[in-house]
Design an enzyme around this catalytic site. Structure first.
Site, mmCIF file in Angstrom:
data_model
loop_
_atom_site.group_PDB
_atom_site.id
_atom_site.type_symbol
_atom_site.label_atom_id
_atom_site.label_comp_id
_atom_site.label_asym_id
_atom_site.label_seq_id
_atom_site.Cartn_x
_atom_site.Cartn_y
_atom_site.Cartn_z
ATOM 1 N N GLY A 231 0.806 -1.213 0.000
ATOM 2 C CA GLY A 231 0.000 0.000 0.000
ATOM 3 C C GLY A 231 0.841 1.265 0.000
ATOM 4 O O GLY A 231 2.045 1.238 -0.259
ATOM 5 N N GLU A 265 -2.045 -5.404 -1.677
ATOM 6 C CA GLU A 265 -1.452 -6.074 -0.506
ATOM 7 C C GLU A 265 -0.951 -5.067 0.533
ATOM 8 O O GLU A 265 0.229 -5.076 0.891
ATOM 9 C CB GLU A 265 -0.250 -6.922 -0.948
ATOM 10 N N PRO A 266 -1.785 -4.169 1.012
ATOM 11 C CA PRO A 266 -1.281 -3.176 1.962
ATOM 12 C C PRO A 266 -1.008 -3.752 3.343
ATOM 13 O O PRO A 266 -1.757 -4.608 3.828
ATOM 14 C CB PRO A 266 -2.414 -2.146 2.031
ATOM 15 N N ARG A 268 1.497 -1.731 6.050
ATOM 16 C CA ARG A 268 1.762 -0.573 6.914
ATOM 17 C C ARG A 268 0.564 0.373 7.032
ATOM 18 O O ARG A 268 0.204 0.792 8.136
ATOM 19 C CB ARG A 268 2.954 0.190 6.332
ATOM 20 N N ARG A 304 12.828 -0.211 14.017
ATOM 21 C CA ARG A 304 12.851 0.675 12.845
ATOM 22 C C ARG A 304 13.827 1.846 12.976
ATOM 23 O O ARG A 304 14.550 2.137 12.023
ATOM 24 C CB ARG A 304 11.437 1.175 12.511
ATOM 25 N N TYR A 308 16.536 1.533 10.112
ATOM 26 C CA TYR A 308 16.347 2.418 8.948
ATOM 27 C C TYR A 308 16.521 3.889 9.302
ATOM 28 O O TYR A 308 16.175 4.754 8.497
ATOM 29 C CB TYR A 308 14.931 2.267 8.372
ATOM 30 N N CYS A 334 22.570 -2.767 25.169
ATOM 31 C CA CYS A 334 23.979 -2.378 25.068
ATOM 32 C C CYS A 334 24.408 -2.194 23.616
ATOM 33 O O CYS A 334 25.181 -2.997 23.074
ATOM 34 C CB CYS A 334 24.845 -3.429 25.744
ATOM 35 N N GLU A 335 23.856 -1.201 22.974
ATOM 36 C CA GLU A 335 24.189 -0.869 21.582
ATOM 37 C C GLU A 335 23.978 0.630 21.436
ATOM 38 O O GLU A 335 22.927 1.139 21.856
ATOM 39 C CB GLU A 335 23.202 -1.533 20.602
ATOM 40 N N TYR A 362 5.303 -3.256 11.578
ATOM 41 C CA TYR A 362 6.730 -3.581 11.625
ATOM 42 C C TYR A 362 7.355 -3.204 12.969
ATOM 43 O O TYR A 362 8.500 -2.768 13.037
ATOM 44 C CB TYR A 362 7.459 -2.897 10.456
HETATM 45 N N1 LLP Z 1 3.577 -7.218 -0.450
HETATM 46 C C1 LLP Z 1 4.859 -7.618 -0.476
HETATM 47 C C2 LLP Z 1 5.264 -8.634 -1.455
HETATM 48 C C3 LLP Z 1 5.787 -7.061 0.409
HETATM 49 O O1 LLP Z 1 7.052 -7.455 0.366
HETATM 50 C C4 LLP Z 1 5.360 -6.063 1.347
HETATM 51 C C5 LLP Z 1 6.304 -5.472 2.280
HETATM 52 C C6 LLP Z 1 3.997 -5.693 1.342
HETATM 53 C C7 LLP Z 1 3.145 -6.285 0.426
HETATM 54 C C8 LLP Z 1 3.445 -4.683 2.290
HETATM 55 O O2 LLP Z 1 3.938 -3.407 2.023
HETATM 56 P P1 LLP Z 1 3.385 -2.125 2.805
HETATM 57 O O3 LLP Z 1 1.942 -1.914 2.417
HETATM 58 O O4 LLP Z 1 3.522 -2.404 4.255
HETATM 59 O O5 LLP Z 1 4.252 -1.004 2.357
HETATM 60 N N2 LLP Z 1 10.240 -3.556 7.831
HETATM 61 C C9 LLP Z 1 10.120 -2.427 6.927
HETATM 62 C C10 LLP Z 1 9.109 -2.665 5.834
HETATM 63 C C11 LLP Z 1 9.396 -3.892 4.993
HETATM 64 C C12 LLP Z 1 8.342 -4.141 3.948
HETATM 65 C C13 LLP Z 1 8.561 -5.426 3.253
HETATM 66 N N3 LLP Z 1 7.548 -5.780 2.304
HETATM 67 C C14 LLP Z 1 9.784 -1.193 7.737
HETATM 68 O O6 LLP Z 1 9.661 -1.292 8.954
HETATM 69 O O7 LLP Z 1 9.686 -0.105 7.188
#
Ligand code: LLP
Length: 406
Positions: A231, A265-266, A268, A304, A308, A334-335, A362
């Site tokens: 998303g 596929e949202p 976040r 996060r 990042y 401890c980092e 996440y």
């Molecule tokens: N579909 C696929 C194939 C994906 O790899 C992902 C996220 C999503 C859908 C969902 O994407 P979104 O709607 O959440 O943007 N850990 C990182 C984010 C890694 C996302 C990996 N793939 C963070 O905390 O920013």
């Protein structure tokens, strides 16, 4: 003034459930899901919540009750969806390295589609399906090679990434896939990255996939659906994020009168801003060059910022009458990388309760036991009631699978 989640004061939640504590607003989850349904209504999409963002069973269950499908990347995520009452027929199995056991599990469960990312994966799914005497519904993840303009660790649609099949190889890959007796080629998909703050790469990716859909149709390979992946980005600080209605309008215009079903596929944007991480201030430490607010949450609860350099807004849950100080808000790990916020203006003292915002996505799903810290509890708030949806881990549970061999 005291901060709340819906009608529940954070202070009461912390008192009842302890800290660190993830707190989710049920109505915010519902609204975020409805926002996709409403914006894309004309296209009647299948919205598949990306479980990786937050795999808590109650959160999955809530989305299942709203009619959501699910995007999964492992057998573990499929098990969670099924345990929470999700419908396998609405599950998209994404991921770049599915094991044979995972493919078998998903085929037996009857998932809607396998998003395949490479020729060896096409062959592997064919082989497993043949062994089981089944036909696997499949899609190919094509790399549209557009720059999503996000953090390099969460960009996935560029040529240099490990994900997807190169755009120029797509036709050959489709020809290979349709030649497999146990595969039913039904779709095309992409996922260009996460936390996208610009609409253009998303619509460009859609345009590139649709061009392929047409080329394939001319060859007699007629697809049923287009899956545009994750998303839109969310506001953590002051980002301008894409407007869902504008995104939907662009997709509708690009689809034209093609008879294609849309899958999204949202992750976040369905859970991120529904979640908070509550944490108690241990001490305020005045260093030589910096002030540090030491809190009881750490990078193991919210990776996060460390991973990042991500920004999460942090506030005191109670109004203070002391002047703010400039400080880094840090955990006890401890980092040096164990920080939740850097150079923040904050008024607080030992014992205060802080809320870290945008911690629904996440955060809990990326938590670890680093420094032998127990995983935090999670609660789901609905109006003035709060339900515990994950117990705080105990040390016994943390050590349960280990053997002290002498
Ligand atoms: N579909 C696929 C194939 C994906 O790899 C992902 C996220 C999503 C859908 C969902 O994407 P979104 O709607 O959440 O943007 N850990 C990182 C984010 C890694 C996302 C990996 N793939 C963070 O905390 O920013």
């Amino acid at each position: 003034m005291t901060l709340h989640c819906e009608e529940m004061p954070f202070s009461q939640l912390a008192q009842t459930f302890g800290t660190p504590l993830y707190v989710y607003s049920q109505s915010a989850l519902t609204e975020a899901f409805a926002a996709y349904q409403t914006a894309f209504a004309d296209l009647n999409p299948l919205v598949c919540y990306a479980v990786k963002a937050n795999g808590n069973l109650s959160i999955i269950k809530h989305f299942a009750e709203l009619g959501s499908g699910f995007d999964i990347v492992s057998g573990g995520e499929l098990a969670r969806v099924l345990a929470a009452g999700g419908d396998a027929a609405k599950v998209i199995f994404s991921g770049v390295g599915k094991s044979e056991a995972e493919i078998e599990y998903a085929l037996n469960a009857g998932v809607k589609c396998f998003n395949m990312e490479s020729l060896p994966e096409i062959d592997r799914i064919q082989a497993v399906a043949a062994r089981l005497g089944k036909t696997a519904p499949v899609s190919l993840r094509i790399n549209p090679d557009v720059d999503p303009k996000t953090h390099p660790y969460i960009s996935t649609g560029l040529k240099a990434n490990k994900f997807g099949i190169a755009y120029d190889d797509a036709l050959a890959a489709y020809r290979h896939a349709v030649a497999q007796p146990n595969l039913n080629v039904v779709g095309i998909d992409c996922h260009i990255g996460s936390q996208l703050t610009d609409l253009t790469p998303l619509t460009e990716a859609c345009e590139r996939l649709l061009a392929l859909v047409d080329t394939l149709a001319a060859e007699g390979i007629v697809l049923e659906h287009v899956d545009l992946g994750g998303g839109v980005g969310i506001v953590y600080q002051n980002e301008e994020v894409p407007d869902l209605a504008a995104y939907a309008a662009a997709v509708k215009r690009l689809f034209g009168n093609r008879q294609l079903k849309l899958v999204l596929e949202p992750g976040r944007s369905l859970v991120g801003n529904a979640g908070n991480l509550l944490t108690r201030v241990e001490f305020v430490k005045h260093g030589e060059e910096k002030n540090f607010v030491m809190v009881d949450a750490a990078m193991n609860d919210l990776m996060r910022p460390a991973l990042y350099d991500a920004y999460h807004h942090i506030e005191n849950t109670e109004e203070k009458h002391t002047p703010p100080i400039l400080a880094n808000i840090v955990g006890p790990i401890c980092e040096t990388g164990d920080f939740l916020g850097k150079d923040r203006q904050i008024a607080c003292e030992s014992g205060d309760l802080l809320v870290v915002r945008s911690a629904g996505a996440y955060a809990a799903s990326m938590a670890s036991n680093y420094n032998a810290r127990n995983r935090a509890a999670e609660v789901l708030v609905n109006g003035d009631t709060a339900r515990l949806i994950r117990h705080r881990e105990t040390l016994e549970q943390q050590m349960a699978n280990e053997l002290a061999c002498l």
